[in-house]
Design an enzyme around this catalytic site. Structure first.
Site, PDB file in Angstrom:
ATOM      1  N   ASP A  78      26.146  29.694  44.520  1.00  0.00           N
ATOM      2  CA  ASP A  78      26.391  28.774  45.438  1.00  0.00           C
ATOM      3  C   ASP A  78      28.593  28.358  45.190  1.00  0.00           C
ATOM      4  OD1 ASP A  78      24.561  27.557  47.266  1.00  0.00           O
ATOM      5  OD2 ASP A  78      24.830  25.770  46.362  1.00  0.00           O
ATOM      6  N   CYS A 119      18.916  28.993  39.722  1.00  0.00           N
ATOM      7  CA  CYS A 119      19.878  28.080  40.567  1.00  0.00           C
ATOM      8  C   CYS A 119      19.583  28.014  42.257  1.00  0.00           C
ATOM      9  CB  CYS A 119      21.569  29.267  40.665  1.00  0.00           C
ATOM     10  SG  CYS A 119      22.058  29.594  39.840  1.00  0.00           S
ATOM     11  N   LYS A 121      19.132  26.271  45.342  1.00  0.00           N
ATOM     12  CA  LYS A 121      17.774  26.559  46.487  1.00  0.00           C
ATOM     13  C   LYS A 121      16.947  27.486  46.080  1.00  0.00           C
ATOM     14  CE  LYS A 121      21.728  24.499  47.765  1.00  0.00           C
ATOM     15  NZ  LYS A 121      22.727  24.890  47.528  1.00  0.00           N
ATOM     16  N   CYS A 191      25.362  27.288  36.528  1.00  0.00           N
ATOM     17  CA  CYS A 191      26.304  26.328  35.702  1.00  0.00           C
ATOM     18  C   CYS A 191      26.099  24.456  34.890  1.00  0.00           C
ATOM     19  CB  CYS A 191      27.368  25.445  36.651  1.00  0.00           C
ATOM     20  SG  CYS A 191      28.055  26.990  37.483  1.00  0.00           S
ATOM     21  N   GLU A 442      28.329  22.623  51.410  1.00  0.00           N
ATOM     22  CA  GLU A 442      29.163  21.610  49.790  1.00  0.00           C
ATOM     23  C   GLU A 442      30.248  21.526  50.174  1.00  0.00           C
ATOM     24  OE1 GLU A 442      25.669  22.387  46.402  1.00  0.00           O
ATOM     25  OE2 GLU A 442      27.074  23.435  46.516  1.00  0.00           O
ATOM     26  N   SER A 468      28.122  19.825  46.392  1.00  0.00           N
ATOM     27  CA  SER A 468      27.708  20.291  45.044  1.00  0.00           C
ATOM     28  C   SER A 468      27.410  19.323  43.671  1.00  0.00           C
ATOM     29  CB  SER A 468      28.922  21.296  44.407  1.00  0.00           C
ATOM     30  OG  SER A 468      28.650  21.692  43.654  1.00  0.00           O
TER      31      SER A 468
END
Length: 555
Positions: A78, A119, A121, A191, A442, A468
């Site tokens: 993303d 991550c 999705k 992240c 996002e 996000s």
């Protein structure tokens, strides 16, 4: 075994010939066939280590008497997709992942599955597939990234996003921006804050589909590989006991997930994904229940971007199970339900200790007595919209201001960077919903630009798109019905006064029903932004954000 139909008897000779072509021995063919869904790739930092996790899973499956067979799942980063056409392809991959996994699993008659996502999705997409296929399945993720360090303080991906806004506003130098760029993402992994990926990996533990530590053990720790081996072994136990995803992901399990979501302060994207996963289980989650659960559930964690703690800190404090143990003191969890451990929730958390009350606050001393996410309704969002309440500055929990309206993210970014947004404004970004986007982009860049310009405590942002997990501030998304469907957000004009009252769960524009009806007479649907390819097909089938943006074939 499910695979018996493709490998036994005279008719199975043709299939066995192909298994032999793969180099399989008769002994391997005779064992249960365990599909390992690997989302490894070389473009997503959260997935670059998954090859090692997958190899560990294979060892675990083999040790427990299964034959591991790897096949792939896609994943979009993303952060790389953000702010351009690529972000239209993020949410929509959730269904591609679920569909392709369904196809592979049924076509090859696997007996069990180990899902290895990480991550945004990838996790809900594979949970949807697990529910749809309903064969014994367990999850083990790639793990979270360690936090970066800038000026002696921990930082995460949202740090660089906000640093860009600060640089554009003349608040930091190019050298400082470069320092952020080089330091905020120091390792592989998802992240490091409680963003969407880590939110969903943590909730996988709560749902009962991942072993303890799945959501919190850092990607670079050897513990992650040990966890993967145990997951490989445990899926064989699930197969022996015939424990399937829909046995685990019950309505009570989803209520538990919503409850811990509130306690952790997860990403608002969980309000898209949990209903979509539940739908595949034959359970309809009404988001109205979220506020009921939130009203009883204290917010115990302020992980980045809401606070200064990170997922690595949550891991050291005892992880998701420690949060569950705290919340269970209030009797808010259903604890007699089965999980992928083969044990109940009560058995899983029985001996867990909260090792750091500064990271996981005791229920007697919460950040707030209500949960981290709120669902708002009003004439601007008759069906609903969502905000991460725990990441909103106290002074912005109630806010009234004039609308500044933009019909796409790019126009809003131009206005923010051009200094058109001032204290008190309510930025409205529309035609970015599941159908109107299409793909429900996002809005991290606009919110980060607002924060970077020092407007986070005075400006709100509302969109029929989404945010996000790295977003903080008064950012309200998933406005339903969306603009492309003629929702009232499509009727807002510059200067209209919008009233936001998060504690009361309301959002309204100061327009009478008669005025809204009059404006609707002059409203015309906009032309679709995309008319070819996958996005066009997606837009034709997708529902609004309040229903989880699920795909629905019209009857």
């Amino acid at each position: 075994m499910n695979s018996d139909k493709i490998k036994n008897g005279v008719e199975g000779a043709t299939k066995r010939a192909l298994f032999h072509a793969l180099g399989m021995t008769n002994e391997e063919i005779a064992q249960p066939l365990v599909g390992i869904v690997s989302s490894y790739n070389e473009i997503v930092p959260g997935h670059m280590n998954i090859d090692k996790v997958v190899n560990a899973v294979k060892q675990g499956v083999s040790m427990a008497g299964g034959t591991p067979i790897v096949f792939p799942a896609i994943a979009v980063c993303d952060g790389i997709a953000m702010g351009h056409q690529g972000m239209k392809y993020s949410l929509v991959t959730r269904d591609l992942i679920a569909d392709s996994t369904e196809a592979m699993a049924i076509a090859h008659a696997f007996d069990a599955l180990v899902m290895v996502p990480n991550c945004d999705k990838n996790v809900p997409g594979l949970l949807m597939a697990a529910a749809r296929l309903n064969i014994p399945t367990i999850f083990v993720s790639g793990g979270p990234m360690l936090a970066g360090i800038v000026d002696g303080c921990k930082k995460s991906f949202s740090g660089i996003s906000e640093a860009v806004g600060a640089y554009n506003a003349g608040k930091i130098s190019a050298e400082k921006l470069e320092e952020f760029e080089n330091k905020v993402c120091p390792t592989c992994g998802s992240c490091s804050g409680m963003y969407t990926a880590n939110s969903m990996n943590c909730l996988t533990e709560v749902l009962g589909m991942g072993l303890r530590g799945n959501g919190t053990i850092p990607a670079v720790y050897s513990d992650r590989l040990q966890l993967a081996k145990h997951a490989g072994m445990q899926v064989m136990e699930l197969l022996r006991k015939d424990i399937k995803p829909r046995d685990i992901m019950t309505e009570d399990a989803f209520r538990n997930a919503l409850t811990i979501d509130m306690a952790l302060g997860c990403s608002t994207n969980s309000m898209l994904h949990l209903p979509a996963i539940a739908h595949e289980c034959g359970i309809e989650l009404d988001l109205d229940m979220a506020n009921d659960i939130s009203s009883k559930t204290p917010n115990l964690c302020h992980l980045a971007p809401a606070g200064d703690n990170y997922v690595e800190d949550l891991n050291e404090a005892g992880g998701v199970y420690a949060v569950m143990k705290e919340i269970d003191k209030l009797g808010l969890l259903k604890t007699d339900i089965i999980t992928c451990t083969g044990k109940t929730v009560a058995e899983n958390i029985a001996d867990v200790v909260n090792k750091n009350p500064d990271v996981i606050r005791p229920v007697e001393n919460p950040y707030s007595k209500t949960g981290g996410i709120a669902v708002l309704k009003g004439n601007l969002a008759p069906d609903s919209c969502v905000v991460k309440r725990s990441a909103v500055a106290p002074e912005m929990l109630k806010h009234s201001g004039p609308a500044k309206v933009y019909d796409c993210e790019e126009d809003a970014m131009t206005a923010i960077n051009g200094g058109e947004i001032v204290d008190g404004d309510v930025v409205v970004i529309r035609y970015e919903g599941p159908k109107g986007g299409p793909g429900m982009r996002e809005m991290l860049n606009p919110t980060s630009a607002i924060m970077g310009r020092g407007l986070g405590s005075t400006v709100a942002l509302i969109t029929d798109g989404r945010f996000s997990g790295a977003t903080r501030g008064a950012a309200i998304g998933h406005v339903s019905p969306e603009a492309a469907l003629g929702g009232n957000i499509a009727l807002i004009r510059n200067g209209d006064i919008i009233d936001i009252d998060i504690p009361s769960n309301t959002i309204n524009v100061r327009l009478s029903d008669e005025e809204l009806d009059e404006r609707r007479k002059n409203w015309k649907p906009v032309e679709p932004k995309i008319t070819t390819g996958y996005l066009a097909r997606y837009a034709a089938l997708v529902t609004s954000g309040n229903r989880g943006a699920i795909l629905e074939v019209k009857k």
